[in-house]
Design an enzyme around this catalytic site. Structure first.
Site, short mmCIF file in Angstrom:
data_model
loop_
_atom_site.label_atom_id
_atom_site.label_comp_id
_atom_site.label_asym_id
_atom_site.label_seq_id
_atom_site.Cartn_x
_atom_site.Cartn_y
_atom_site.Cartn_z
N ASP A 70 -21.58 -0.37 -12.61
CA ASP A 70 -21.07 -0.44 -11.24
C ASP A 70 -21.21 -1.82 -10.62
O ASP A 70 -20.46 -2.19 -9.73
CB ASP A 70 -21.74 0.61 -10.35
CG ASP A 70 -23.26 0.58 -10.39
OD1 ASP A 70 -23.84 -0.30 -11.04
OD2 ASP A 70 -23.88 1.46 -9.75
N ASP A 112 -34.55 -2.02 -7.81
CA ASP A 112 -34.61 -0.72 -8.49
C ASP A 112 -35.66 -0.60 -9.60
O ASP A 112 -36.03 0.51 -9.97
CB ASP A 112 -33.25 -0.33 -9.08
CG ASP A 112 -32.23 -0.01 -8.01
OD1 ASP A 112 -32.62 0.18 -6.84
OD2 ASP A 112 -31.03 0.03 -8.33
#
Length: 847
Positions: free
Chosen positions: A53, A462
């Site tokens: 993405d 993340d």
């Protein structure tokens, strides 16, 4: 010695110089982000691709590693090219691959999307720009594939667009696209109509395009085509039986959920579809799996264990060598783990990859291997009940090998080569391994290299962060991420210059600060952080006793001797900060057009009036790792340098480098230090390096794409000659090593201001800097964007203040610059210690 003509010298002065730097990834390994799609070629063994993405497209290698193939497209201007919203392979030609690129459909991405095509497996690309945007990092990005090549005619390609744009078709192999007017459904679902950013309030649009390769050809095109839409109210599955001339919704179709994946089983003349009550990739509390028998137009609910479900379904893999064999995945089963289901009888019965034993014990029918990225187990699998993952939208079985399968999560890419062990009646034990070797998809938020300490410290989104103690570690995936405490995202990291093994990092959630005394190998929480501050930037004093924290949400704070963080009223919220790496009492800061300094260990900061000339935006501040008082500042008009603790500044490289973003210093040749800068230069918006304190600059980026320069992070090695790191927003950390030479000179422009009175005796009070002309620049605005594999919030800071006034005097030419000759009208005196030396009647040079 060969003599150069005047024309040759002038051309040399004007031409951008490119150094021989070859870029590669630091091996963090494990992927690290969301992989929404995987595609195998239907007939060519070993041909497969994975789309991410925010990190571009990857091609599978024969050794199960991956190679990034879209880096060249991700320039500073076209940074959204790393968002891959769909991909397609040509069933008739294994060398052809197509992708829909673009990061966001809202204002965050300024560019329209494009369809890219390659006829050499991604080694080179051609691009067709679309008249609308594409959303590789938008909600629903795991649906698909939205792009498909006609199996009977390679010239025909369909693309299902977002934002209510509809269905598009190319009849010339992807060179041009036009809207299919006969297809009127637009997939009208919107996550959150009240979202003013446009991220969650955009129409999701079309979900997939699937050709029925078993249908007859009509005028050279596949006659039957299925299109899915993001619609759970009216209809979500449409069919054309006349090669796209007319379309109709399929009767008696499921209407409660959104379709995610749609795969054709040719030998069964059937479609398999997974459904969820959310469009993904984070949601889904209900869903179903259906089989559609095409000849009889019949849907059959084949949902695995329907009484147990509390999740929707995403990933779907068909074994085309064994018709009726398939695997489906829960899209999100947040506790206790994801579940994978396998059927060998077209969905009539199912088996699970794990089952409850004597609750809460689980009986696992798999073993797990993370040798390719040990940190995946150390930081995540061993610390959480979720071992199989989450956000499972991509799941594929190799159409040439029933044992080879891959599935992707929000963390990594798993897979194996013994899938058929699942079918064993007893003793079944499938091996699930991390198979993301070569995929580097992390958003890097902070970088540092400590002289005599850790070679590389990388704060990432993340996945917390990682330490590489020496250069030789760069090719080996770390054993652990930053843990104890582990942060979801670490937003910055810094070291103490006089104690380089003392390191501080901050996290994206409230109160996250951690300290290390062994170079980032082990950590302890800082208990004075409180619970109201998060994110931003951090600076550590030279002796490791004081921390300045410029948070992203609550202003700037100071902690000394691990005490409570207290607010600093003398600095504006969001200020750029840095510590002097040799003098413990000195900190630096910048905001808008202002530069600040502190001489009392960060207790108070004072504005240095006019320090940066007409600059209106401070982007980065870097102190020399070895030299006290030397500090560099990056601004909207370029670079400034001080060698007296910010008392005076010199404008650096004004005629060759401007609009700079992040900067860094690194060990150069001999005892010199290289300067690295992301900015606008002779070769465009690139990474440049200087081996002569900014007098001359060379392009060391070459054809490597780094995405948006404003979102990159930069560090020069403080230990290894010519080694430099770029932290990208989606492609991990890249590094290269080379020798930075010097070229034709540029004018050095300086400005000098009086320093406010200081009570610190450790700061020099005299300056040798001369006051000369400053160049002018229009007021600029800056945009800072941080994108991870979760929905991002883009922060824009625009400054527009009156430029500072400086005194104009005679400019000086820098080293190698022209300083005389017939008709020459530039500076005729050289900056010290260079001398204007006669070459011929037409040319004199500072040597």
């Amino acid at each position: 010695m060969k003599c150069l003509s005047v024309l040759q010298l002038l051309l040399a002065a004007a031409a951008p110089i490119e150094a021989a730097f070859s870029w590669q990834n630091v091996n963090i390994g494990g992927g690290g982000g969301f992989i929404p799609g995987i595609s195998f070629h239907p007939t060519a063994k070993g041909v497969a691709y994975a789309r991410t993405d925010i990190g571009g497209l990857y091609r599978l290698n024969l050794d199960d590693s991956w190679t990034a193939i879209t880096d060249v497209l991700a320039t500073d201007e076209k940074w959204g090219s790393w968002g891959i919203d769909a991909m397609a392979l040509d069933p008739q030609d294994p060398n052809k691959v197509f992708a829909a690129i673009g990061m966001y459909t809202n204002s965050w991405d300024p560019n329209n999307g494009a369809i890219i095509r390659s006829s050499d497996r991604g080694n080179t690309w051609s691009t067709t720009t679309l008249p609308f945007k594409v959303g590789g990092n938008m909600p629903g990005r795991g649906m698909g594939e939205r792009l498909a090549v006609d199996p009977h005619n390679s010239s025909i390609i369909y693309f299902g667009a977002r934002s209510g744009r509809g269905l598009f078709r190319s009849v010339d192999g992807g060179a041009t696209f036009s809207r299919v007017a006969s297809f009127t459904a637009s997939g009208t679902f919107i996550n959150d109509p009240s979202d003013t950013s446009g991220y969650s309030s955009d129409i999701h649009g079309l979900a997939f395009v699937t050709f029925d390769s078993t249908s007859t050809a009509l005028n050279g095109a596949t006659s039957r085509i299925f299109v899915g839409t993001a619609d759970n109210i009216t209809a979500s599955l449409y069919v054309s039986n006349d090669a796209g001339s007319t379309w109709s919704p399929i009767a008696n179709q499921p209407s409660k959920y959104f379709p995610h994946k749609c795969k054709l089983s040719p030998s069964e003349s059937a479609l398999y579809l997974t459904y969820s009550d959310g469009t993904g990739p984070y949601d889904g509390t209900d869903g179903a799996v259906y089989r559609y028998h095409i000849p009889t137009s019949t849907f059959t609910d084949i949902t695995p264990f329907p009484a147990d479900k509390y999740y929707g379904f995403g990933g779907l893999g068909l074994d085309t060598l064994r018709p009726g064999t398939l695997v489906v995945a829960t899209l999100n089963s947040w506790w206790p783990d994801a579940q994978l289901f396998r059927s060998t009888d077209s969905g009539a019965t199912w088996s699970k990859i794990w089952e409850w034993g004597n609750y809460p014990d689980q009986t696992l029918y798999y073993s797990q291997n993370t040798d390719n990225a040990p940190w995946v187990n150390a930081g995540y699998i061993s610390q959480d009940s979720k071992k199989l993952g989450w956000m499972i939208e991509a799941l594929e079985i190799d159409p040439t090998d029933s044992d080879h399968w891959l599935y992707a999560t929000g963390l990594t890419l798993f897979g194996g080569r013994d899938l058929t062990k699942w079918d064993l009646p007893t003793g079944r034990n499938v091996t699930i391994s991390v198979m993301a070797n070569g995929i580097e998809e992390m958003a890097v938020l902070g970088l540092a290299s400590a002289p005599g300490g850790s070679e590389l410290l990388a704060a990432v989104g993340d996945d917390s962060g990682f330490t590489f103690r020496k250069e030789g570690d760069l090719g080996t995936s770390p054993k652990t991420p930053w843990m104890t405490p582990i942060f979801t995202s670490s937003t910055d990291v810094d070291f103490a210059g006089n104690k380089p093994d003392s390191v501080v990092r901050i996290g994206s959630s409230d109160g996250q600060v951690a300290l290390s005394t062994d170079g980032g190998v082990s950590w302890n929480a800082h208990y004075g952080a409180g619970t109201s501050k998060s994110g931003g930037a951090v600076a550590y004093s030279a002796d490791a006793d004081t921390i300045i924290w410029s948070s992203s949400n609550a202003g700037v704070f100071r902690s000394q001797h691990q005490g409570t963080f207290t607010a600093l009223a003398s600095l504006p919220s969001g200020a750029v900060i840095a510590s002097d790496k040799r003098n413990n009492t000195i900190f630096y800061a910048g905001s808008g057009a202002s530069f600040y300094s502190s001489t009392d260990t960060g207790s108070t900061f004072t504005t240095v009036a006019g320090a940066l000339g007409e600059a209106t935006s401070v982007r980065d501040i870097v102190a020399h790792p070895k030299v006290a008082g030397e500090v560099w500042v990056s601004t909207n008009i370029g670079l400034f340098r001080s060698r007296d603790f910010g008392v005076t500044f010199s404008r650096v490289g004004s005629s060759s480098l401007s609009n700079t973003q992040h900067i860094a210093l690194g060990v150069g040749t001999g005892s010199s230090w290289n300067v690295y800068a992301l900015g606008q230069g002779a070769a465009g918006a690139k990474l440049y390096a200087s081996g002569d304190d900014g007098l001359t600059w060379v392009d060391i980026q070459g054809g490597q794409g780094f995405g948006a320069l404003s979102a990159c992070r930069l560090a020069g090695s403080a230990n290894v000659q010519g080694l430099v790191y770029v932290g990208t927003n989606g492609r991990g950390v890249m590094y290269a090593k080379g020798t930075v030479g010097s070229g034709p000179g540029t004018t050095l422009v300086t400005s000098s201001t009086a320093r406010p009175t200081s009570t610190s005796s450790s700061v020099p009070t005299t300056s040798a800097a001369a006051t000369t002309t400053t160049t002018t620049s229009k007021t600029a605005s800056t945009t800072s964007s941080t994108t991870t594999s979760k929905p991002a919030v883009t922060t824009s800071t625009s400054t527009s203040q009156a430029p500072a006034t400086t005194t104009a005097t005679t400019p000086l030419a820098g080293r190698w610059a022209q300083c005389g000759g017939i008709g020459f009208q530039g500076p005729t005196a050289c900056a010290a210690p260079w001398t204007c030396t006669y070459q011929n009647d037409w040319y004199s040079q500072c040597l």
